[in-house]
Design a protein around this motif. Structure first.
Motif, PDB file in Angstrom:
ATOM      1  N   PHE A 246       1.050  -1.320  -0.203  1.00 13.29           N
ATOM      2  CA  PHE A 246       0.121   0.340  -0.106  1.00 13.29           C
ATOM      3  C   PHE A 246       0.868   0.758  -0.436  1.00 13.29           C
ATOM      4  O   PHE A 246       0.808   2.422  -0.898  1.00 13.29           O
ATOM      5  N   HIS A 247       2.201   1.022   0.414  1.00 10.54           N
ATOM      6  CA  HIS A 247       3.057   2.378   0.390  1.00 10.54           C
ATOM      7  C   HIS A 247       3.631   2.184  -1.361  1.00 10.54           C
ATOM      8  O   HIS A 247       2.941   3.782  -1.537  1.00 10.54           O
ATOM      9  N   GLU A 248       3.461   1.422  -1.823  1.00 10.34           N
ATOM     10  CA  GLU A 248       3.964   1.385  -2.749  1.00 10.34           C
ATOM     11  C   GLU A 248       3.253   1.693  -3.709  1.00 10.34           C
ATOM     12  O   GLU A 248       2.807   2.927  -5.180  1.00 10.34           O
ATOM     13  N   ALA A 249       1.940   1.373  -4.223  1.00 10.92           N
ATOM     14  CA  ALA A 249       0.727   1.053  -4.819  1.00 10.92           C
ATOM     15  C   ALA A 249      -0.159   2.461  -4.685  1.00 10.92           C
ATOM     16  O   ALA A 249      -0.932   3.286  -5.931  1.00 10.92           O
ATOM     17  N   CYS A 250      -0.268   2.473  -3.102  1.00 11.34           N
ATOM     18  CA  CYS A 250      -1.042   3.966  -3.502  1.00 11.34           C
ATOM     19  C   CYS A 250      -0.316   5.053  -2.381  1.00 11.34           C
ATOM     20  O   CYS A 250      -1.027   6.402  -3.000  1.00 11.34           O
ATOM     21  N   GLY A 251       0.460   4.601  -1.638  1.00 13.86           N
ATOM     22  CA  GLY A 251       1.106   6.412  -1.109  1.00 13.86           C
ATOM     23  C   GLY A 251       1.822   6.836  -1.804  1.00 13.86           C
ATOM     24  O   GLY A 251       1.476   8.377  -1.637  1.00 13.86           O
ATOM     25  N   HIS A 252       2.474   6.374  -2.803  1.00 18.03           N
ATOM     26  CA  HIS A 252       3.162   7.210  -3.838  1.00 18.03           C
ATOM     27  C   HIS A 252       2.483   8.250  -4.646  1.00 18.03           C
ATOM     28  O   HIS A 252       2.624   9.399  -5.091  1.00 18.03           O
ATOM     29  N   SER A 253       1.128   7.703  -5.162  1.00 19.33           N
ATOM     30  CA  SER A 253       0.100   8.267  -6.165  1.00 19.33           C
ATOM     31  C   SER A 253      -0.624   9.264  -5.012  1.00 19.33           C
ATOM     32  O   SER A 253      -1.178   9.884  -5.778  1.00 19.33           O
ATOM     33  N   LEU A 254      -0.331   9.244  -3.426  1.00 17.53           N
ATOM     34  CA  LEU A 254      -0.929  10.389  -2.918  1.00 17.53           C
ATOM     35  C   LEU A 254      -0.358  11.299  -2.280  1.00 17.53           C
ATOM     36  O   LEU A 254      -0.856  12.482  -1.336  1.00 17.53           O
ATOM     37  N   GLU A 255       1.459  11.605  -3.273  1.00 20.06           N
ATOM     38  CA  GLU A 255       2.179  12.446  -2.389  1.00 20.06           C
ATOM     39  C   GLU A 255       1.920  13.801  -3.743  1.00 20.06           C
ATOM     40  O   GLU A 255       1.439  13.597  -5.349  1.00 20.06           O
ATOM     41  N   ALA A 256       1.543  14.846  -3.052  1.00 16.27           N
ATOM     42  CA  ALA A 256       1.483  15.917  -3.924  1.00 16.27           C
ATOM     43  C   ALA A 256       2.180  16.387  -5.281  1.00 16.27           C
ATOM     44  O   ALA A 256       2.268  17.019  -5.875  1.00 16.27           O
ATOM     45  N   SER A 257       3.538  16.381  -4.521  1.00 17.31           N
ATOM     46  CA  SER A 257       4.593  16.385  -6.248  1.00 17.31           C
ATOM     47  C   SER A 257       3.933  14.969  -7.307  1.00 17.31           C
ATOM     48  O   SER A 257       4.131  16.493  -8.772  1.00 17.31           O
ATOM     49  N   ALA A 258       3.626  14.300  -7.195  1.00 12.11           N
ATOM     50  CA  ALA A 258       3.019  13.559  -8.388  1.00 12.11           C
ATOM     51  C   ALA A 258       1.127  14.308  -8.434  1.00 12.11           C
ATOM     52  O   ALA A 258       0.730  14.600  -9.904  1.00 12.11           O
ATOM     53  N   VAL A 259      -0.116  14.542  -7.378  1.00 10.04           N
ATOM     54  CA  VAL A 259      -0.911  15.146  -7.385  1.00 10.04           C
ATOM     55  C   VAL A 259      -0.876  16.488  -8.064  1.00 10.04           C
ATOM     56  O   VAL A 259      -1.693  16.626  -8.752  1.00 10.04           O
ATOM     57  N   SER A 260       0.396  17.068  -8.035  1.00 10.80           N
ATOM     58  CA  SER A 260      -0.257  18.723  -8.106  1.00 10.80           C
ATOM     59  C   SER A 260      -0.469  19.398  -9.987  1.00 10.80           C
ATOM     60  O   SER A 260      -0.845  20.048  -9.837  1.00 10.80           O
ATOM     61  N   LYS A 261       0.994  18.307  -9.992  1.00 13.78           N
ATOM     62  CA  LYS A 261       1.075  18.017 -11.707  1.00 13.78           C
ATOM     63  C   LYS A 261       0.283  17.056 -12.790  1.00 13.78           C
ATOM     64  O   LYS A 261       0.066  17.204 -13.353  1.00 13.78           O
ATOM     65  N   GLY A 262      -1.204  16.523 -11.723  1.00 12.43           N
ATOM     66  CA  GLY A 262      -2.143  15.372 -12.886  1.00 12.43           C
ATOM     67  C   GLY A 262      -1.417  14.204 -13.224  1.00 12.43           C
ATOM     68  O   GLY A 262      -1.750  13.416 -13.442  1.00 12.43           O
ATOM     69  N   ASN A 263      -0.239  13.861 -12.015  1.00 15.89           N
ATOM     70  CA  ASN A 263       0.367  12.587 -12.411  1.00 15.89           C
ATOM     71  C   ASN A 263       0.140  11.546 -11.497  1.00 15.89           C
ATOM     72  O   ASN A 263       0.965  10.652 -11.393  1.00 15.89           O
ATOM     73  N   SER A 264      -1.310  11.843 -10.998  1.00 13.85           N
ATOM     74  CA  SER A 264      -1.529  10.404 -10.194  1.00 13.85           C
ATOM     75  C   SER A 264      -3.136   9.591 -10.689  1.00 13.85           C
ATOM     76  O   SER A 264      -4.196  11.273 -11.053  1.00 13.85           O
ATOM     77  N   VAL A 265      -3.193   8.952 -10.225  1.00 16.85           N
ATOM     78  CA  VAL A 265      -4.710   8.608 -10.457  1.00 16.85           C
ATOM     79  C   VAL A 265      -5.647   9.007  -9.769  1.00 16.85           C
ATOM     80  O   VAL A 265      -6.348   9.183  -9.925  1.00 16.85           O
ATOM     81  N   PHE A 266      -4.890   9.547  -8.746  1.00 19.35           N
ATOM     82  CA  PHE A 266      -5.778  10.508  -7.244  1.00 19.35           C
ATOM     83  C   PHE A 266      -5.924  11.790  -7.309  1.00 19.35           C
ATOM     84  O   PHE A 266      -6.906  12.557  -6.412  1.00 19.35           O
ATOM     85  N   ALA A 267      -4.986  11.753  -8.756  1.00 18.70           N
ATOM     86  CA  ALA A 267      -5.365  13.814  -8.598  1.00 18.70           C
ATOM     87  C   ALA A 267      -6.820  14.263  -8.574  1.00 18.70           C
ATOM     88  O   ALA A 267      -7.858  13.576  -9.042  1.00 18.70           O
ATOM     89  N   GLY A 268      -7.462  14.864  -7.926  1.00 20.00           N
ATOM     90  CA  GLY A 268      -8.774  16.061  -8.790  1.00 20.00           C
ATOM     91  C   GLY A 268      -9.480  14.915  -7.612  1.00 20.00           C
ATOM     92  O   GLY A 268     -11.185  15.120  -7.855  1.00 20.00           O
ATOM     93  N   LYS A 269      -8.843  13.914  -7.097  1.00 23.97           N
ATOM     94  CA  LYS A 269     -10.837  12.839  -6.118  1.00 23.97           C
ATOM     95  C   LYS A 269     -10.839  13.267  -5.228  1.00 23.97           C
ATOM     96  O   LYS A 269     -11.644  12.241  -4.138  1.00 23.97           O
ATOM     97  N   PRO A 344      13.901  19.244  -1.194  1.00 29.77           N
ATOM     98  CA  PRO A 344      12.748  18.729  -0.435  1.00 29.77           C
ATOM     99  C   PRO A 344      11.843  18.468  -1.063  1.00 29.77           C
ATOM    100  O   PRO A 344      11.144  19.410  -2.286  1.00 29.77           O
ATOM    101  N   THR A 345      10.472  17.514  -1.337  1.00 32.51           N
ATOM    102  CA  THR A 345       9.362  17.631  -1.129  1.00 32.51           C
ATOM    103  C   THR A 345       8.753  16.376  -0.945  1.00 32.51           C
ATOM    104  O   THR A 345       8.505  15.454   0.381  1.00 32.51           O
ATOM    105  N   SER A 346       7.423  15.857  -1.337  1.00 28.76           N
ATOM    106  CA  SER A 346       6.443  15.944  -0.212  1.00 28.76           C
ATOM    107  C   SER A 346       6.658  14.231  -0.312  1.00 28.76           C
ATOM    108  O   SER A 346       6.993  13.232  -1.178  1.00 28.76           O
ATOM    109  N   ARG A 347       6.792  13.704   0.811  1.00 22.19           N
ATOM    110  CA  ARG A 347       7.366  12.307   1.041  1.00 22.19           C
ATOM    111  C   ARG A 347       5.979  11.002   1.995  1.00 22.19           C
ATOM    112  O   ARG A 347       6.139  12.536   2.821  1.00 22.19           O
TER     113      ARG A 347
END
Length: 466
Positions: A246-269, A344-347
């Motif tokens: 869950f750290h790898e499959a879900c956690g990284h997709s909830l980090e703002a570094s990916a979310v803020s650029k729309g590079n996450s399956v969970f962006a905007g949800k 630094p970045t979201s981790r």
């Protein structure tokens, strides 16, 4: 650490060409590492790493540089080079921003009793030798062991142009231990790696010999195991290191570094139902003395408990200050870095599935046939699509609600969005394990965990016909 006058001067220089935010990160890190093979020490290193990182922001642009010098002239030169980079990039000179430094403050305290540097190398190495003997004496199938001891006394100072000036001290120690077993020419490895944000007193409450025997027994069992069947099955994931998935499959997709650029399956949800009602996912960098904890994050914000998913509904992301500029959210103590050499970045910090209401017996008892993934190994994930795969380094086949036999060679293949929906039972035996996370801001210390839980159906890679 730097005095306030120099801090003021560095920030003033960095903002000369119109940056809207400047930050200084000072680090003094005393480390020890001992490596053994069998009972022999093959390397031992101790030393101090010191450096200063300076970050300059303007809008959605970030400029970062670092130096291992504490000389005022060197740091002022670095600040000016960053400022010139902004000026060259923007092609315009603006008025500098005002600076009003506030009084120093401390982050949350994580107490330790025995500073590792007060303990001799010989005593530290003896821990590994004793663990080796415990493993090889456990069973004649154990052919080799290797181990690594580490400790760290990290002191940091963070100041920025918003008036922040904070300090933190992080004392950590950990042992990583591997045992190899051979059976009929086949070799398997067992692994354990206890650690904490504590001093050397950690080894008074954690028995490394018992941990070594656990690794040896894992290696022996898997060496004698048959191959895992392939197909789609229910999978019971044990508490502790199962949280890696869950750290790898879900956690990284909830980090703002990916979310803020729309590079996450969970962006905007935010507010949407993205998982089963039995799934609550939390990241908490403030847990007392946990491996991934700290008093403050690496932007100087107090660490805190962030509920990311609650009863299947997406509640929050892990947000750093720079990514927050693209999002309608505030930073929430989730910014981290390996050292002053990294911006630094979201981790993640300590990330886990929270306790549920099922019992372990009921989870097994209601499973007719499937895989029990007791210990997960390496894996990979694509945060944009959520697709992942993980090896199972210790697995057992379940039939009619009971463990039937050990199996090896299993791989879990799935998608982060789908796995959250497929969890149908969660026990109440939450356990955290220790590890490392590798990403854009370097390798950082993290805990991951969960209670025993069941995934209703997931693709299991193995051998057809087994």
């Amino acid at each position: 650490m730097l005095n306030e006058t120099l801090i003021y001067e560095i920030i003033d220089i960095a903002l000369q060409t119109g940056g809207d935010f400047a930050e200084i990160y000072v680090e003094h890190n005393a480390c020890t590492e001992i490596n053994t093979k069998g009972a022999e020490v093959v390397s031992n290193v101790s030393g101090v790493d010191f450096g200063v990182g300076i970050r300059l922001l303007k809008g959605y642009k970030s400029y970062y540089g670092f130096s291992n010098s504490s000389k005022a002239d060197d740091l002022k030169k670095l600040a000016w080079q960053l400022s010139i980079s902004l000026k060259t990039d923007d092609g315009v000179r603006l008025l500098k921003a005002p600076i009003h430094m506030i009084a120093p403050s401390q982050g949350q305290q994580h107490f330790y009793k025995i500073q590792p540097s007060y303990v001799s190398m010989k005593e530290k190495a003896w821990l590994l030798r004793e663990a080796h003997l415990a493993a090889v004496n456990h069973d004649s199938m154990i052919t080799q062991t290797d181990a690594k001891y580490i400790d760290q006394d990290q002191r940091i100072q963070i100041a920025n142009s918003s008036g922040l000036l904070v300090n933190d001290r992080r004392v950590r120690t950990r042992v990583l231990f591997r045992a190899m077993a051979e059976y009929n020419g086949h070799v398997e490895t067992g692994y354990t790696g206890p650690g904490a944000l504590e001093g050397f007193e950690f080894y008074n409450r954690v028995n490394l010999n018992e941990a070594a025997v656990k690794a040896a027994e894992m290696a022996k069992t898997m060496a004698m195991a048959s191959y895992c069947p392939a197909g789609k099955f229910p999978v019971i994931v044990d508490n502790g290191f199962g949280g890696l998935m869950f750290h790898e499959a879900c956690g990284h997709s909830l980090e703002a570094s990916a979310v803020s650029k729309g590079n996450s399956v969970f962006a905007g949800k935010i507010g949407e139902k993205i998982g089963s009602e039995v799934v609550t996912l939390i990241d908490d960098g403030s847990i007392a003395n946990a491996w991934g904890s700290g008093g403050i994050d690496d932007e100087g914000h107090p660490t805190q408990k962030n509920i990311l998913i609650q009863n299947g509904q997406l509640q929050n992301y892990l947000v750093d200050a720079f990514s927050a500029r693209r999002m309608d959210q505030k930073a929430n103590g989730s910014s981290r870095r390996q050292s002053y050499r990294f911006a630094p970045t979201s981790r993640m910090s300590n990330t886990y599935i929270d306790n549920g209401t099922s019992s372990v017996d009921s989870i097994f008892g209601s499973t007719d046939e499937g895989l029990f993934a007791k210990t997960l190994g390496a894996g990979s994930v694509n945060p944009t699509t959520g697709d992942f795969n993980f090896s199972v380094i210790e697995g057992y086949w379940v039939k009619n609600g009971k463990i039937e036999r050990p199996v090896r060679g299993a791989t879990l293949i799935g998608n982060g969005r789908e796995i959250l929906k497929s969890v149908d039972m969660v026990a109440n035996n939450l356990k955290l394990e220790q590890g490392y996370c590798y990403a854009g801001s370097g390798a950082i210390f993290v805990s991951m965990g969960q209670p025993t839980l069941r995934i209703q159906s997931i693709t299991v890679g193995g051998r057809a016909g087994e």
